[in-house]
Design a protein around this motif. Structure first.
Motif, PDB file in Angstrom:
ATOM      1  N   THR A  79       0.763  -1.145   0.126  1.00  0.00           N
ATOM      2  CA  THR A  79       0.135  -0.141  -0.008  1.00  0.00           C
ATOM      3  C   THR A  79       0.731   1.204   0.029  1.00  0.00           C
ATOM      4  O   THR A  79       1.734   1.332   0.905  1.00  0.00           O
ATOM      5  CB  THR A  79      -0.913   0.044   1.327  1.00  0.00           C
ATOM      6  OG1 THR A  79      -1.768  -1.118   1.094  1.00  0.00           O
ATOM      7  CG2 THR A  79      -1.599   1.250   1.302  1.00  0.00           C
ATOM      8  N   ALA A  80       0.638   2.436  -0.918  1.00  0.00           N
ATOM      9  CA  ALA A  80       1.585   3.304  -1.179  1.00  0.00           C
ATOM     10  C   ALA A  80       0.877   4.052  -2.271  1.00  0.00           C
ATOM     11  O   ALA A  80       0.129   3.613  -2.972  1.00  0.00           O
ATOM     12  CB  ALA A  80       2.927   2.888  -1.427  1.00  0.00           C
ATOM     13  N   LYS A  81       1.281   5.280  -2.552  1.00  0.00           N
ATOM     14  CA  LYS A  81       1.201   6.027  -3.559  1.00  0.00           C
ATOM     15  C   LYS A  81       2.287   5.610  -4.700  1.00  0.00           C
ATOM     16  O   LYS A  81       3.426   5.831  -4.137  1.00  0.00           O
ATOM     17  CB  LYS A  81       1.081   7.507  -3.451  1.00  0.00           C
ATOM     18  CG  LYS A  81       0.429   8.346  -4.686  1.00  0.00           C
ATOM     19  CD  LYS A  81      -0.087   9.651  -3.966  1.00  0.00           C
ATOM     20  CE  LYS A  81      -0.843  10.437  -4.934  1.00  0.00           C
ATOM     21  NZ  LYS A  81      -1.252  11.595  -4.505  1.00  0.00           N
ATOM     22  N   TYR A  82       1.973   5.483  -5.757  1.00  0.00           N
ATOM     23  CA  TYR A  82       2.880   5.101  -6.870  1.00  0.00           C
ATOM     24  C   TYR A  82       3.159   6.103  -7.829  1.00  0.00           C
ATOM     25  O   TYR A  82       2.267   6.698  -8.349  1.00  0.00           O
ATOM     26  CB  TYR A  82       2.494   3.850  -7.449  1.00  0.00           C
ATOM     27  CG  TYR A  82       2.839   2.413  -6.549  1.00  0.00           C
ATOM     28  CD1 TYR A  82       1.956   2.134  -5.678  1.00  0.00           C
ATOM     29  CD2 TYR A  82       3.777   1.576  -6.934  1.00  0.00           C
ATOM     30  CE1 TYR A  82       2.085   1.088  -4.668  1.00  0.00           C
ATOM     31  CE2 TYR A  82       3.969   0.389  -6.078  1.00  0.00           C
ATOM     32  CZ  TYR A  82       3.021   0.350  -4.949  1.00  0.00           C
ATOM     33  OH  TYR A  82       3.257  -0.882  -4.046  1.00  0.00           O
ATOM     34  N   TYR A  83       4.601   6.233  -7.976  1.00  0.00           N
ATOM     35  CA  TYR A  83       4.908   7.408  -8.780  1.00  0.00           C
ATOM     36  C   TYR A  83       5.685   7.024 -10.204  1.00  0.00           C
ATOM     37  O   TYR A  83       6.541   6.160 -10.093  1.00  0.00           O
ATOM     38  CB  TYR A  83       5.592   8.414  -8.397  1.00  0.00           C
ATOM     39  CG  TYR A  83       4.960   9.173  -7.111  1.00  0.00           C
ATOM     40  CD1 TYR A  83       5.004   8.683  -5.682  1.00  0.00           C
ATOM     41  CD2 TYR A  83       4.191  10.448  -7.236  1.00  0.00           C
ATOM     42  CE1 TYR A  83       4.373   9.240  -4.733  1.00  0.00           C
ATOM     43  CE2 TYR A  83       3.757  11.109  -6.271  1.00  0.00           C
ATOM     44  CZ  TYR A  83       3.768  10.516  -4.820  1.00  0.00           C
ATOM     45  OH  TYR A  83       3.164  10.894  -3.914  1.00  0.00           O
ATOM     46  N   CYS A  84       5.438   7.748 -11.276  1.00  0.00           N
ATOM     47  CA  CYS A  84       6.249   7.497 -12.588  1.00  0.00           C
ATOM     48  C   CYS A  84       7.266   8.535 -12.440  1.00  0.00           C
ATOM     49  O   CYS A  84       7.202   9.440 -12.056  1.00  0.00           O
ATOM     50  CB  CYS A  84       5.322   7.843 -13.698  1.00  0.00           C
ATOM     51  SG  CYS A  84       5.869   7.374 -15.398  1.00  0.00           S
ATOM     52  N   TYR A  85       8.543   8.328 -13.137  1.00  0.00           N
ATOM     53  CA  TYR A  85       9.651   9.143 -12.936  1.00  0.00           C
ATOM     54  C   TYR A  85      10.437   8.955 -13.982  1.00  0.00           C
ATOM     55  O   TYR A  85      10.953   8.007 -14.594  1.00  0.00           O
ATOM     56  CB  TYR A  85      10.477   8.689 -11.609  1.00  0.00           C
ATOM     57  CG  TYR A  85      11.695   9.490 -11.460  1.00  0.00           C
ATOM     58  CD1 TYR A  85      12.851   8.681 -12.033  1.00  0.00           C
ATOM     59  CD2 TYR A  85      11.942  10.679 -10.896  1.00  0.00           C
ATOM     60  CE1 TYR A  85      14.070   9.312 -11.897  1.00  0.00           C
ATOM     61  CE2 TYR A  85      13.182  11.335 -10.975  1.00  0.00           C
ATOM     62  CZ  TYR A  85      14.013  10.552 -11.437  1.00  0.00           C
ATOM     63  OH  TYR A  85      15.453  11.215 -11.322  1.00  0.00           O
ATOM     64  N   SER A  86      11.117  10.173 -14.382  1.00  0.00           N
ATOM     65  CA  SER A  86      12.206  10.229 -15.356  1.00  0.00           C
ATOM     66  C   SER A  86      13.019  11.374 -15.243  1.00  0.00           C
ATOM     67  O   SER A  86      12.778  12.643 -14.525  1.00  0.00           O
ATOM     68  CB  SER A  86      11.545  10.115 -16.714  1.00  0.00           C
ATOM     69  OG  SER A  86      12.829   9.923 -17.671  1.00  0.00           O
ATOM     70  N   LYS A  87      14.439  11.292 -15.552  1.00  0.00           N
ATOM     71  CA  LYS A  87      15.185  12.496 -15.420  1.00  0.00           C
ATOM     72  C   LYS A  87      15.364  12.833 -16.885  1.00  0.00           C
ATOM     73  O   LYS A  87      15.910  12.318 -17.614  1.00  0.00           O
ATOM     74  CB  LYS A  87      16.465  12.010 -14.653  1.00  0.00           C
ATOM     75  CG  LYS A  87      17.256  13.051 -14.357  1.00  0.00           C
ATOM     76  CD  LYS A  87      18.460  13.009 -13.546  1.00  0.00           C
ATOM     77  CE  LYS A  87      19.141  14.088 -13.053  1.00  0.00           C
ATOM     78  NZ  LYS A  87      20.277  13.562 -11.952  1.00  0.00           N
ATOM     79  N   VAL A  88      14.657  14.033 -17.191  1.00  0.00           N
ATOM     80  CA  VAL A  88      14.874  14.537 -18.507  1.00  0.00           C
ATOM     81  C   VAL A  88      15.858  15.614 -18.556  1.00  0.00           C
ATOM     82  O   VAL A  88      15.318  16.678 -18.222  1.00  0.00           O
ATOM     83  CB  VAL A  88      13.397  14.712 -19.182  1.00  0.00           C
ATOM     84  CG1 VAL A  88      13.488  15.397 -20.584  1.00  0.00           C
ATOM     85  CG2 VAL A  88      12.322  13.564 -18.899  1.00  0.00           C
ATOM     86  N   PHE A 109      16.927  17.216 -15.490  1.00  0.00           N
ATOM     87  CA  PHE A 109      15.805  17.547 -14.544  1.00  0.00           C
ATOM     88  C   PHE A 109      15.055  16.363 -14.011  1.00  0.00           C
ATOM     89  O   PHE A 109      14.481  15.576 -14.979  1.00  0.00           O
ATOM     90  CB  PHE A 109      14.889  18.569 -15.273  1.00  0.00           C
ATOM     91  CG  PHE A 109      15.517  20.012 -15.180  1.00  0.00           C
ATOM     92  CD1 PHE A 109      16.299  20.104 -16.612  1.00  0.00           C
ATOM     93  CD2 PHE A 109      15.612  20.770 -14.323  1.00  0.00           C
ATOM     94  CE1 PHE A 109      16.906  21.274 -16.962  1.00  0.00           C
ATOM     95  CE2 PHE A 109      16.367  22.217 -14.387  1.00  0.00           C
ATOM     96  CZ  PHE A 109      16.784  22.300 -15.573  1.00  0.00           C
ATOM     97  N   GLU A 110      14.530  16.037 -12.909  1.00  0.00           N
ATOM     98  CA  GLU A 110      13.701  14.992 -12.369  1.00  0.00           C
ATOM     99  C   GLU A 110      12.233  15.552 -12.838  1.00  0.00           C
ATOM    100  O   GLU A 110      11.962  16.489 -12.344  1.00  0.00           O
ATOM    101  CB  GLU A 110      13.934  14.908 -10.764  1.00  0.00           C
ATOM    102  CG  GLU A 110      15.438  14.324 -10.453  1.00  0.00           C
ATOM    103  CD  GLU A 110      15.725  14.018  -9.084  1.00  0.00           C
ATOM    104  OE1 GLU A 110      16.306  13.281  -8.838  1.00  0.00           O
ATOM    105  OE2 GLU A 110      14.828  14.471  -8.215  1.00  0.00           O
ATOM    106  N   ARG A 111      11.734  14.556 -13.134  1.00  0.00           N
ATOM    107  CA  ARG A 111      10.098  14.844 -13.553  1.00  0.00           C
ATOM    108  C   ARG A 111       9.419  13.617 -12.784  1.00  0.00           C
ATOM    109  O   ARG A 111       9.694  12.458 -12.809  1.00  0.00           O
ATOM    110  CB  ARG A 111       9.849  14.597 -15.261  1.00  0.00           C
ATOM    111  CG  ARG A 111      10.909  15.510 -15.968  1.00  0.00           C
ATOM    112  CD  ARG A 111      10.431  17.039 -15.384  1.00  0.00           C
ATOM    113  NE  ARG A 111      10.888  18.116 -16.346  1.00  0.00           N
ATOM    114  CZ  ARG A 111      10.786  19.182 -16.365  1.00  0.00           C
ATOM    115  NH1 ARG A 111       9.633  19.755 -15.483  1.00  0.00           N
ATOM    116  NH2 ARG A 111      11.534  20.270 -17.106  1.00  0.00           N
TER     117      ARG A 111
END
Length: 115
Positions: A90-99, A102-104
């Motif tokens: 149980t958690a909040k799931y985040y999508c991520y990339s460093k573009v 810069f962290e997005r």
């Protein structure tokens, strides 16, 4: 750059969910993508990563064997298939990339595993 997650929800222990992340505003196929999660009162942790051409993937030990990260560069989508879910997932799931250095992050999608 925009990352928009979807697919979270309430699921019983042992159940499955497939999270999706829609990317826009950058050359998606050039960047590795990741999923992170953050549970209440805990630090954000890396769950899975996938390289730009999907040649390599890596998984957190806590979820290895139960999750699969994948991507569709034509659709600019990244997915996280989660099976055999546990209450501790149980958690909040985040999508991520460093573009371009810069962290997005996306806004996150909540996953709750409970009976």
């Amino acid at each position: 750059v925009r990352l928009v997650e979807s697919g979270g929800g309430l699921v019983q222990p042992g159940g499955s969910l497939r999270l999706s992340c829609a990317a826009s505003g950058f050359t998606f196929s050039s960047y590795g993508m990741s999923w992170y999660r953050q549970a209440p009162g805990k630090e954000r942790e890396l769950v899975a990563t996938i390289s730009s051409a999907a040649a390599s993937t890596n998984y957190a030990d806590s979820m290895k064997g139960r999750i699969t990260i994948s991507r569709d560069n034509a659709k600019k989508m990244v997915y996280l298939q989660m099976n055999s879910l546990k209450p501790e997932d149980t958690a909040k799931y985040y999508c991520y990339s460093k573009v371009l250095g810069f962290e997005r992050w996306g806004q996150g999608t909540q996953v709750t595993v409970s009976s």
